[in-house]
Write an enzyme that holds these catalytic residues in place. Structure first.
Site, short mmCIF file in Angstrom:
data_model
loop_
_atom_site.label_atom_id
_atom_site.label_comp_id
_atom_site.label_asym_id
_atom_site.label_seq_id
_atom_site.Cartn_x
_atom_site.Cartn_y
_atom_site.Cartn_z
N CYS A 101 0.85 -1.19 0.00
CA CYS A 101 0.00 0.00 0.00
C CYS A 101 0.89 1.24 0.00
O CYS A 101 1.79 1.37 0.83
CB CYS A 101 -0.90 -0.03 1.23
SG CYS A 101 -1.94 1.43 1.40
N CYS A 104 0.47 3.07 3.53
CA CYS A 104 0.96 2.58 4.83
C CYS A 104 1.95 1.43 4.72
O CYS A 104 2.45 0.96 5.75
CB CYS A 104 -0.23 2.14 5.68
SG CYS A 104 -0.97 0.59 5.13
N CYS A 149 -7.41 -0.93 1.75
CA CYS A 149 -6.38 -1.47 2.64
C CYS A 149 -6.95 -1.60 4.05
O CYS A 149 -7.51 -0.66 4.59
CB CYS A 149 -5.19 -0.51 2.63
SG CYS A 149 -3.96 -0.90 3.88
N CYS A 152 -4.92 0.98 6.69
CA CYS A 152 -5.07 2.45 6.71
C CYS A 152 -6.41 2.90 6.12
O CYS A 152 -6.71 4.08 6.14
CB CYS A 152 -3.91 3.11 5.99
SG CYS A 152 -3.95 2.94 4.18
N CYS A 172 -8.89 -4.94 -9.74
CA CYS A 172 -8.48 -3.85 -10.63
C CYS A 172 -7.99 -2.70 -9.75
O CYS A 172 -8.77 -2.04 -9.09
CB CYS A 172 -9.72 -3.43 -11.45
SG CYS A 172 -9.36 -2.19 -12.68
ZN LIG Z 1 -2.68 1.03 3.62
#
Ligand SMILES: [Zn+2]
Length: 189
Positions: A101, A104, A149, A152, A172
């Site tokens: 990510c 984070c 995610c 976060c 996607c």
């Molecule tokens: Zn994250």
């Protein structure tokens, strides 16, 4: 039914069972199991690189996110934006490694899970277990499954059911929301 027909019926059933089992095993043989990909994702993480755990939530204010992210990352991750198709250099990324990510650092996908969907967005047929939460959004009227995610809350993309076998999933993902750590990367000292 005569005896002879019963015999041929049984023979046909036996042959069709044999045929089915042989086609199933030959089709499945070259595909690495999705379970193995999901459980062994750390094998693609560069040596010595430290990544956060999904169980360590990162909660920041809007202003803090603005400072931490580029304007484009902020728009996609924190305002559920969508990047222009074909704009991400990660579309062509084929090296072994892990996608984390951009907000984070949580590991989300490995290079083994990526495929060329032709859509212009980095696409994956499965994800690292526990990396994402999902919601249903109606922005385009028809419901879509949004995913974000788990650590976060940053928006990443939508998951569709027209992906390749064996999962049939197409995650996607906005390239802007991802960072790629090649397997050969050196850990920061
Ligand atoms: Zn994250």
């Amino acid at each position: 039914m005569t005896r002879r027909n019963v015999f041929f019926g049984m023979l046909a059933a036996a042959l069709s069972t044999l045929w089915k089992s042989s086609t199933v095993s030959s089709a499945a043989a070259p595909v690495k199991s999705i379970d193995a990909m999901q459980q062994n994702w750390r094998a693609l993480l560069a040596e010595g690189v430290k990544v956060p755990l999904a169980s360590e939530p990162l909660k920041l204010s809007k202003d803090e996110w603005r400072k931490r992210l580029t304007p484009e990352q902020f728009h996609i991750l924190r305002e559920e934006g969508t990047e222009q198709p074909g704009s991400s250099p990660l579309n062509g990324e084929k090296r072994p490694g892990v996608f984390v990510c951009a907000g984070c650092g949580l590991p989300l996908f490995t290079s083994e899970m990526k495929f060329e969907s032709g859509t212009g967005w980095p696409s994956f047929f499965t994800a690292i277990p526990g990396a994402f939460g999902k919601t249903t959004d109606y922005k385009l009227i028809l419901p879509r499954t949004e995913y974000h995610c788990i650590r976060c809350g940053g928006h990443h993309g939508h998951v569709f059911d027209d992906g390749p076998k064996p999962t049939g999933q197409r995650w996607c993902n906005n390239g802007v929301a991802l960072k790629f750590i090649p397997k050969t990367a050196k850990a920061a000292t």
